[in-house]
Design a protein around this motif. Structure first.
Motif, PDB file in Angstrom:
ATOM      1  N   ALA A 143       0.774  -1.321  -0.119  1.00 32.44           N
ATOM      2  CA  ALA A 143      -0.080   0.061   0.032  1.00 32.44           C
ATOM      3  C   ALA A 143       0.884   1.222  -0.089  1.00 32.44           C
ATOM      4  O   ALA A 143       0.524   2.336  -0.589  1.00 32.44           O
ATOM      5  CB  ALA A 143      -0.965   0.005   1.193  1.00 32.44           C
ATOM      6  N   THR A 144       1.978   1.089   0.734  1.00 28.78           N
ATOM      7  CA  THR A 144       3.046   2.439   0.800  1.00 28.78           C
ATOM      8  C   THR A 144       3.197   2.728  -0.604  1.00 28.78           C
ATOM      9  O   THR A 144       3.511   3.799  -1.133  1.00 28.78           O
ATOM     10  CB  THR A 144       4.465   2.003   1.580  1.00 28.78           C
ATOM     11  OG1 THR A 144       3.818   1.410   2.732  1.00 28.78           O
ATOM     12  CG2 THR A 144       5.075   3.136   1.645  1.00 28.78           C
ATOM     13  N   GLU A 145       3.841   1.456  -1.676  1.00 22.49           N
ATOM     14  CA  GLU A 145       4.060   1.889  -2.933  1.00 22.49           C
ATOM     15  C   GLU A 145       2.888   2.527  -3.755  1.00 22.49           C
ATOM     16  O   GLU A 145       2.928   3.381  -4.687  1.00 22.49           O
ATOM     17  CB  GLU A 145       4.454   0.582  -3.720  1.00 22.49           C
ATOM     18  CG  GLU A 145       5.795   0.040  -3.148  1.00 22.49           C
ATOM     19  CD  GLU A 145       6.247  -1.190  -3.886  1.00 22.49           C
ATOM     20  OE1 GLU A 145       5.884  -2.199  -3.232  1.00 22.49           O
ATOM     21  OE2 GLU A 145       6.970  -1.086  -4.952  1.00 22.49           O
ATOM     22  N   VAL A 146       1.778   2.135  -3.716  1.00 29.20           N
ATOM     23  CA  VAL A 146       0.573   2.578  -4.320  1.00 29.20           C
ATOM     24  C   VAL A 146       0.240   3.981  -3.699  1.00 29.20           C
ATOM     25  O   VAL A 146       0.159   4.968  -4.823  1.00 29.20           O
ATOM     26  CB  VAL A 146      -0.937   1.932  -3.880  1.00 29.20           C
ATOM     27  CG1 VAL A 146      -1.885   2.641  -4.490  1.00 29.20           C
ATOM     28  CG2 VAL A 146      -0.501   0.233  -4.422  1.00 29.20           C
ATOM     29  N   GLN A 147       0.642   4.438  -2.622  1.00 31.32           N
ATOM     30  CA  GLN A 147       0.270   5.655  -2.218  1.00 31.32           C
ATOM     31  C   GLN A 147       1.485   6.398  -2.894  1.00 31.32           C
ATOM     32  O   GLN A 147       1.201   7.497  -3.260  1.00 31.32           O
ATOM     33  CB  GLN A 147       0.477   5.937  -0.636  1.00 31.32           C
ATOM     34  CG  GLN A 147       0.127   7.363  -0.164  1.00 31.32           C
ATOM     35  CD  GLN A 147       1.049   7.678   1.162  1.00 31.32           C
ATOM     36  OE1 GLN A 147       2.141   7.221   1.217  1.00 31.32           O
ATOM     37  NE2 GLN A 147       0.329   8.544   1.884  1.00 31.32           N
ATOM     38  N   TRP A 148       2.722   5.934  -2.900  1.00 33.79           N
ATOM     39  CA  TRP A 148       3.925   6.688  -3.649  1.00 33.79           C
ATOM     40  C   TRP A 148       3.468   6.892  -5.097  1.00 33.79           C
ATOM     41  O   TRP A 148       3.576   7.816  -5.812  1.00 33.79           O
ATOM     42  CB  TRP A 148       5.245   5.841  -3.495  1.00 33.79           C
ATOM     43  CG  TRP A 148       6.334   6.425  -4.257  1.00 33.79           C
ATOM     44  CD1 TRP A 148       6.894   5.971  -5.475  1.00 33.79           C
ATOM     45  CD2 TRP A 148       7.060   7.518  -3.722  1.00 33.79           C
ATOM     46  NE1 TRP A 148       7.900   6.543  -5.726  1.00 33.79           N
ATOM     47  CE2 TRP A 148       8.157   7.773  -4.612  1.00 33.79           C
ATOM     48  CE3 TRP A 148       7.047   8.359  -2.763  1.00 33.79           C
ATOM     49  CZ2 TRP A 148       8.996   8.447  -4.696  1.00 33.79           C
ATOM     50  CZ3 TRP A 148       7.855   9.322  -2.444  1.00 33.79           C
ATOM     51  CH2 TRP A 148       9.046   9.213  -3.551  1.00 33.79           C
ATOM     52  N   ILE A 152       3.593  10.256  -7.363  1.00 36.05           N
ATOM     53  CA  ILE A 152       4.314  10.436  -8.591  1.00 36.05           C
ATOM     54  C   ILE A 152       3.749  10.797  -9.802  1.00 36.05           C
ATOM     55  O   ILE A 152       3.848  11.313 -10.828  1.00 36.05           O
ATOM     56  CB  ILE A 152       5.573   9.643  -8.826  1.00 36.05           C
ATOM     57  CG1 ILE A 152       4.808   8.130  -8.953  1.00 36.05           C
ATOM     58  CG2 ILE A 152       6.608   9.700  -7.682  1.00 36.05           C
ATOM     59  CD1 ILE A 152       6.095   7.124  -9.470  1.00 36.05           C
ATOM     60  N   SER A 153       2.165  10.139  -9.778  1.00 38.08           N
ATOM     61  CA  SER A 153       1.410  10.186 -10.815  1.00 38.08           C
ATOM     62  C   SER A 153       0.439  11.535 -10.867  1.00 38.08           C
ATOM     63  O   SER A 153       0.054  11.809 -11.907  1.00 38.08           O
ATOM     64  CB  SER A 153       0.791   8.912 -11.236  1.00 38.08           C
ATOM     65  OG  SER A 153      -0.098   8.863 -10.408  1.00 38.08           O
ATOM     66  N   GLY A 154      -0.074  11.867  -9.868  1.00 40.15           N
ATOM     67  CA  GLY A 154      -1.016  12.709  -9.610  1.00 40.15           C
ATOM     68  C   GLY A 154      -2.375  12.181  -9.772  1.00 40.15           C
ATOM     69  O   GLY A 154      -3.467  12.690  -9.742  1.00 40.15           O
ATOM     70  N   LEU A 155      -2.416  10.700  -9.816  1.00 40.17           N
ATOM     71  CA  LEU A 155      -3.552  10.067 -10.003  1.00 40.17           C
ATOM     72  C   LEU A 155      -4.090   9.666  -8.770  1.00 40.17           C
ATOM     73  O   LEU A 155      -3.571   9.263  -7.817  1.00 40.17           O
ATOM     74  CB  LEU A 155      -3.485   8.974 -10.875  1.00 40.17           C
ATOM     75  CG  LEU A 155      -2.960   9.171 -12.385  1.00 40.17           C
ATOM     76  CD1 LEU A 155      -2.747   7.775 -13.033  1.00 40.17           C
ATOM     77  CD2 LEU A 155      -4.119   9.846 -13.189  1.00 40.17           C
ATOM     78  N   PRO A 156      -5.526   9.313  -8.433  1.00 37.47           N
ATOM     79  CA  PRO A 156      -6.021   8.720  -7.262  1.00 37.47           C
ATOM     80  C   PRO A 156      -5.590   7.220  -7.136  1.00 37.47           C
ATOM     81  O   PRO A 156      -5.501   6.564  -8.280  1.00 37.47           O
ATOM     82  CB  PRO A 156      -7.579   9.098  -7.152  1.00 37.47           C
ATOM     83  CG  PRO A 156      -7.912   9.281  -8.634  1.00 37.47           C
ATOM     84  CD  PRO A 156      -6.572   9.792  -9.319  1.00 37.47           C
ATOM     85  N   ALA A 157      -5.763   6.581  -5.948  1.00 39.60           N
ATOM     86  CA  ALA A 157      -5.263   5.129  -5.879  1.00 39.60           C
ATOM     87  C   ALA A 157      -6.388   4.293  -6.931  1.00 39.60           C
ATOM     88  O   ALA A 157      -6.036   3.401  -7.347  1.00 39.60           O
ATOM     89  CB  ALA A 157      -5.554   4.857  -4.410  1.00 39.60           C
ATOM     90  N   SER A 158      -7.480   4.782  -6.926  1.00 37.23           N
ATOM     91  CA  SER A 158      -8.808   3.905  -7.703  1.00 37.23           C
ATOM     92  C   SER A 158      -8.299   3.870  -9.036  1.00 37.23           C
ATOM     93  O   SER A 158      -8.176   2.765  -9.478  1.00 37.23           O
ATOM     94  CB  SER A 158      -9.891   4.562  -7.547  1.00 37.23           C
ATOM     95  OG  SER A 158     -10.925   3.769  -8.204  1.00 37.23           O
TER      96      SER A 158
END
Ligand code: SF4
Length: 389
Positions: A143-148, A152-158
């Motif tokens: 989950a830490t990488e997904v938050q990262w 870096i992308s400016g996209l939401p996790a969804s």
């Protein structure tokens, strides 16, 4: 522990009642390891019979370069360090292809939080891996990488999860959880993904149909009450989503002097010892007893050693994980003599020797193959164990 409290706790477990936070703390205060093991074994037998699951998997780390410097981590390197590395996509695919002969069913991929790799790298590498190994399930990213990736992308996790799933992601990994209590966390974690974001991202993954694991790093500066708190938070989330397939207690490990550069990277080992085997078994037992809603309890044997891993099967664990391969390709040992890779036959013998039935599973915990039932322990006593560790 007071005999009356012991009777009350035992009655609750045998009646199938949910244990409270106070019950969990009381269980950790007990020194009666045999009693704890018996209770946990009762619970694991109710939930999983005498089966022990495993899968044939390998671990792949695309980069060890990380923007964070978590105090317990000896994996991360800073850009420019001698042994810092980042795989090109074709290198990652070639490395995965080398493992193909091992008949692996899962690739487990976690990485550092690389400061300059673009977000596009990650779905691209998944797509290429999936194209090269279509039958291998991809369990990737904490989950830490997904938050990262959000950062870096400016996209939401969804949207990030949608794209990763479209590229072949089967499941997130359970890491980044460590210990959720902030009092402890601020001393050991050096990134911004804490309970609020960790749970948000796993909740989202569950909403999208993924089954994910949850971990807990124990045996460092935390106290038993922090372990209970960690489990209680996850248990509540599981009540809500039902998306956790397994809970994995991970034993904190000291760092040894790196043979490449003579450095010790771990910054908390001055303040703590590692959990002794009895403490590990207690942690497995209490976790099994508290978690009435997560079906499986995994021992990642690389962090516990094979003997404790085998014993933990009698303290609630019903799943063994770590790189398991078809052929003996590597048998590197760490400073504790624990191999990093295990041959399938060795693992089967380890499970049979402990008196359990091995069951091969896939990433979603569906049964791939059931093996023979074990010979009873009484009969086995006359034979030496086939696997020693
Ligand atoms: S986020 Fe923390 S634990 Fe993960 S690689 Fe970086 S320093 Fe290590």
């Amino acid at each position: 522990m007071d005999a009356g409290l012991k009777r009350d706790l035992e009655a609750k477990v045998y009646a199938g009642e949910r244990l409270s936070r106070e019950d969990g703390i009381a269980l950790y205060e007990s020194d009666d390891l045999t009693w704890l093991g018996r209770l946990a074994h009762h619970k694991r037998t109710e939930m999983n019979g005498d089966r022990v699951m495993f899968n044939v998997n390998r671990h792949l780390n695309l980069t060890n370069v990380c923007s964070a410097s978590c105090a317990y981590c000896s994996f991360q390197r800073k850009p420019g360090e001698k042994d810092a590395y980042t795989m090109r996509i074709d290198e990652a695919v070639a490395k995965a292809k080398e493992m193909e002969d091992e008949q692996l069913t899962e690739l487990h991929i976690v990485n550092g939080l690389h400061p300059s790799l673009p977000w596009r790298y990650y779905p691209k590498v998944l797509r290429e891996l999936k194209a090269a190994l279509p039958n291998v399930k991809l369990k990737c990213f904490t989950a830490t990488e997904v938050q990262w990736f959000e950062k870096i992308s400016g996209l939401p996790a969804s949207e990030i999860l949608d794209e990763l799933m479209d590229a072949g992601l089967e499941s997130l990994t359970g890491g980044g959880a460590e210990i959720f209590d902030w009092e402890v966390r601020q001393h050991i974690v050096d990134h911004n993904c804490h309970w609020e974001d960790w749970s948000r991202i796993h909740r989202l993954a569950h909403e999208k149909g993924m089954k994910t694991p949850a971990t807990m790093l124990y045996g460092h500066i935390e106290e038993p009450r922090h372990r209970v708190d960690h489990v209680m938070r996850l248990r509540e989330l599981q009540d809500e989503t039902g998306g956790f397939a397994v809970f994995i207690p991970l034993r904190y490990q000291h760092d040894f002097v790196d043979s490449q550069d003579g450095k010790v990277r771990n910054r908390i080992q001055e303040r703590t010892t590692m959990a002794a085997p009895a403490e590990s078994l207690k942690t497995f037992a209490v976790s099994r007893l508290m978690f009435d809603n997560v079906p499986h309890l995994k021992n990642f044997w690389v962090m516990h050693g094979l003997s404790v891993a085998q014993l933990s099967l009698n303290f609630g664990a019903d799943d063994l994980d770590g790189s398991v391969v078809e052929y003996k390709i590597t048998h590197d040992a760490d400073s504790y003599g624990t191999p990093s890779t295990m041959h399938r036959d060795d693992l089967l013998n380890l499970i049979w020797d402990a008196g359990f039935q091995p069951v091969e599973r896939n990433t979603r915990y569906e049964v791939v193959r059931e093996y023979e039932k074990p010979i009873s322990l009484a009969e086995r006593r006359s034979e030496p164990q086939k696997v020693w560790a």
